[in-house]
Enzyme design. Structure first.
Site, PDB file in Angstrom:
ATOM      1  N   SER A  16       2.787   1.363  -3.340  1.00 29.32           N
ATOM      2  CA  SER A  16       3.617   2.535  -3.651  1.00 29.32           C
ATOM      3  C   SER A  16       2.808   3.560  -4.440  1.00 29.32           C
ATOM      4  O   SER A  16       2.994   4.764  -4.266  1.00 29.32           O
ATOM      5  CB  SER A  16       4.838   2.115  -4.470  1.00 29.32           C
ATOM      6  OG  SER A  16       5.620   1.220  -3.747  1.00 29.32           O
ATOM      7  N   LYS A  26       9.710   2.600 -17.507  1.00 26.41           N
ATOM      8  CA  LYS A  26       8.730   3.033 -16.512  1.00 26.41           C
ATOM      9  C   LYS A  26       9.148   4.386 -15.959  1.00 26.41           C
ATOM     10  O   LYS A  26      10.314   4.584 -15.604  1.00 26.41           O
ATOM     11  CB  LYS A  26       8.676   2.000 -15.372  1.00 26.41           C
ATOM     12  CG  LYS A  26       7.272   1.664 -14.936  1.00 26.41           C
ATOM     13  CD  LYS A  26       7.322   0.470 -14.008  1.00 26.41           C
ATOM     14  CE  LYS A  26       6.094   0.365 -13.134  1.00 26.41           C
ATOM     15  NZ  LYS A  26       6.178  -0.784 -12.232  1.00 26.41           N
ATOM     16  N   ARG A  82      -1.334  -9.150  -1.795  1.00 21.40           N
ATOM     17  CA  ARG A  82      -2.238  -8.312  -1.013  1.00 21.40           C
ATOM     18  C   ARG A  82      -3.689  -8.752  -1.156  1.00 21.40           C
ATOM     19  O   ARG A  82      -4.410  -8.900  -0.204  1.00 21.40           O
ATOM     20  CB  ARG A  82      -2.125  -6.849  -1.441  1.00 21.40           C
ATOM     21  CG  ARG A  82      -0.951  -6.148  -0.839  1.00 21.40           C
ATOM     22  CD  ARG A  82      -0.622  -4.924  -1.602  1.00 21.40           C
ATOM     23  NE  ARG A  82      -0.176  -5.284  -2.942  1.00 21.40           N
ATOM     24  CZ  ARG A  82       0.366  -4.433  -3.798  1.00 21.40           C
ATOM     25  NH1 ARG A  82       0.478  -3.169  -3.476  1.00 21.40           N
ATOM     26  NH2 ARG A  82       0.762  -4.830  -4.978  1.00 21.40           N
ATOM     27  N   HIS A 142       6.170  -3.400   2.216  1.00 20.45           N
ATOM     28  CA  HIS A 142       7.396  -4.065   1.761  1.00 20.45           C
ATOM     29  C   HIS A 142       8.267  -4.463   2.958  1.00 20.45           C
ATOM     30  O   HIS A 142       8.835  -5.551   2.997  1.00 20.45           O
ATOM     31  CB  HIS A 142       8.225  -3.121   0.878  1.00 20.45           C
ATOM     32  CG  HIS A 142       7.564  -2.708  -0.408  1.00 20.45           C
ATOM     33  ND1 HIS A 142       7.420  -1.392  -0.780  1.00 20.45           N
ATOM     34  CD2 HIS A 142       7.002  -3.438  -1.405  1.00 20.45           C
ATOM     35  CE1 HIS A 142       6.825  -1.336  -1.961  1.00 20.45           C
ATOM     36  NE2 HIS A 142       6.549  -2.547  -2.356  1.00 20.45           N
TER      37      HIS A 142
HETATM   38  P1  ADP Z   1       6.123  -4.565  -8.569  1.00 18.96           P
HETATM   39  O1  ADP Z   1       6.057  -3.405  -9.518  1.00 18.96           O
HETATM   40  O2  ADP Z   1       7.115  -5.608  -8.967  1.00 18.96           O
HETATM   41  O3  ADP Z   1       4.810  -5.156  -8.152  1.00 18.96           O
HETATM   42  P2  ADP Z   1       6.191  -3.305  -5.980  1.00 18.96           P
HETATM   43  O4  ADP Z   1       7.286  -2.456  -5.463  1.00 18.96           O
HETATM   44  O5  ADP Z   1       4.867  -2.676  -6.208  1.00 18.96           O
HETATM   45  O6  ADP Z   1       6.801  -3.920  -7.300  1.00 18.96           O
HETATM   46  O7  ADP Z   1       5.999  -4.562  -5.049  1.00 18.96           O
HETATM   47  C1  ADP Z   1       7.034  -5.469  -4.795  1.00 18.96           C
HETATM   48  C2  ADP Z   1       6.456  -6.693  -4.105  1.00 18.96           C
HETATM   49  O8  ADP Z   1       5.968  -6.319  -2.811  1.00 18.96           O
HETATM   50  C3  ADP Z   1       5.280  -7.337  -4.824  1.00 18.96           C
HETATM   51  O9  ADP Z   1       5.359  -8.731  -4.644  1.00 18.96           O
HETATM   52  C4  ADP Z   1       4.082  -6.782  -4.107  1.00 18.96           C
HETATM   53  O10 ADP Z   1       2.967  -7.658  -4.174  1.00 18.96           O
HETATM   54  C5  ADP Z   1       4.616  -6.688  -2.698  1.00 18.96           C
HETATM   55  N1  ADP Z   1       3.902  -5.677  -1.926  1.00 18.96           N
HETATM   56  C6  ADP Z   1       3.671  -4.391  -2.248  1.00 18.96           C
HETATM   57  N2  ADP Z   1       2.962  -3.755  -1.283  1.00 18.96           N
HETATM   58  C7  ADP Z   1       2.720  -4.687  -0.323  1.00 18.96           C
HETATM   59  C8  ADP Z   1       1.997  -4.691   0.904  1.00 18.96           C
HETATM   60  N3  ADP Z   1       1.354  -3.615   1.336  1.00 18.96           N
HETATM   61  N4  ADP Z   1       1.979  -5.826   1.618  1.00 18.96           N
HETATM   62  C9  ADP Z   1       2.588  -6.939   1.152  1.00 18.96           C
HETATM   63  N5  ADP Z   1       3.266  -7.014  -0.006  1.00 18.96           N
HETATM   64  C10 ADP Z   1       3.330  -5.915  -0.743  1.00 18.96           C
END
Ligand code: ADP
Length: 159
Positions: A128, A41, A90, A17
């Protein structure tokens, strides 16, 4: 003025992130990191805990603000007067869902565009949920998240 929203669960925020935030800072004038407060959630951290953690991590970026939101992202974007959504991609598995959401949002709100940033190779495996899974078994997550939030995650899994 290019004001963009980077929405997500951020439960917890990872280096993946942060990489997206750092790259977005170079592309847009203002970035709002928007933590989804989804009562349905079962999250590890409350929305306000996640906001506080992210604020600490982005404190050196004057153009980045952090807040939480509930409900539809398009409504939040209108409220914030932002017309860009940032999402990270990703792998191909992210693509289908993200494309559908981006197109739906664009139909609902034509002024709103979604910009996808491809993940840096060294973080393409990182999510996450992987962090939570590892931490729940006492695994070393220091390569996944900033050091200031390590104790907060450990505390959650203490019992
Ligand atoms: P959501 O539940 O909305 O997917 P996340 O917190 O999992 O929320 O992710 C938020 C955003 O960050 C999403 O667009 C996700 O694809 C991106 N993201 C998560 N992990 C990574 C990573 N390792 N590299 C790039 N983008 C990421």
């Amino acid at each position: 003025m290019k004001r963009a929203i980077y929405p997500g669960s951020f439960d917890p925020i990872t280096f993946g992130h942060i990489d997206i935030i750092e790259r977005s800072v170079k592309l847009f004038d203002e970035i709002i990191v928007a933590v989804l407060n989804n009562s349905q959630k079962n999250s590890l951290f409350s929305a306000s805990e996640r906001v506080t953690m992210i604020q600490e991590i982005v404190k050196d970026y004057p153009t980045v603000t952090v807040c939480s939101f509930e409900g539809l992202l398009i409504d939040f974007a209108k409220e914030q007067d932002a017309n860009i959504i940032i999402r990270g991609l990703r792998a191909v598995t992210d693509f289908e869902y993200e494309l559908q959401i981006a197109q739906t949002n664009h139909v609902e709100c034509p002024a709103l565009d979604t910009v996808f940033l491809t993940t840096s190779l060294n973080y393409s495996y990182l999510s996450s949920s992987v962090v939570r899974e590892f931490a729940s078994y006492g695994g070393d997550i220091s390569k996944f998240v900033p050091k200031q939030i390590l104790p907060l995650i450990e505390e959650k899994y203490k019992n």
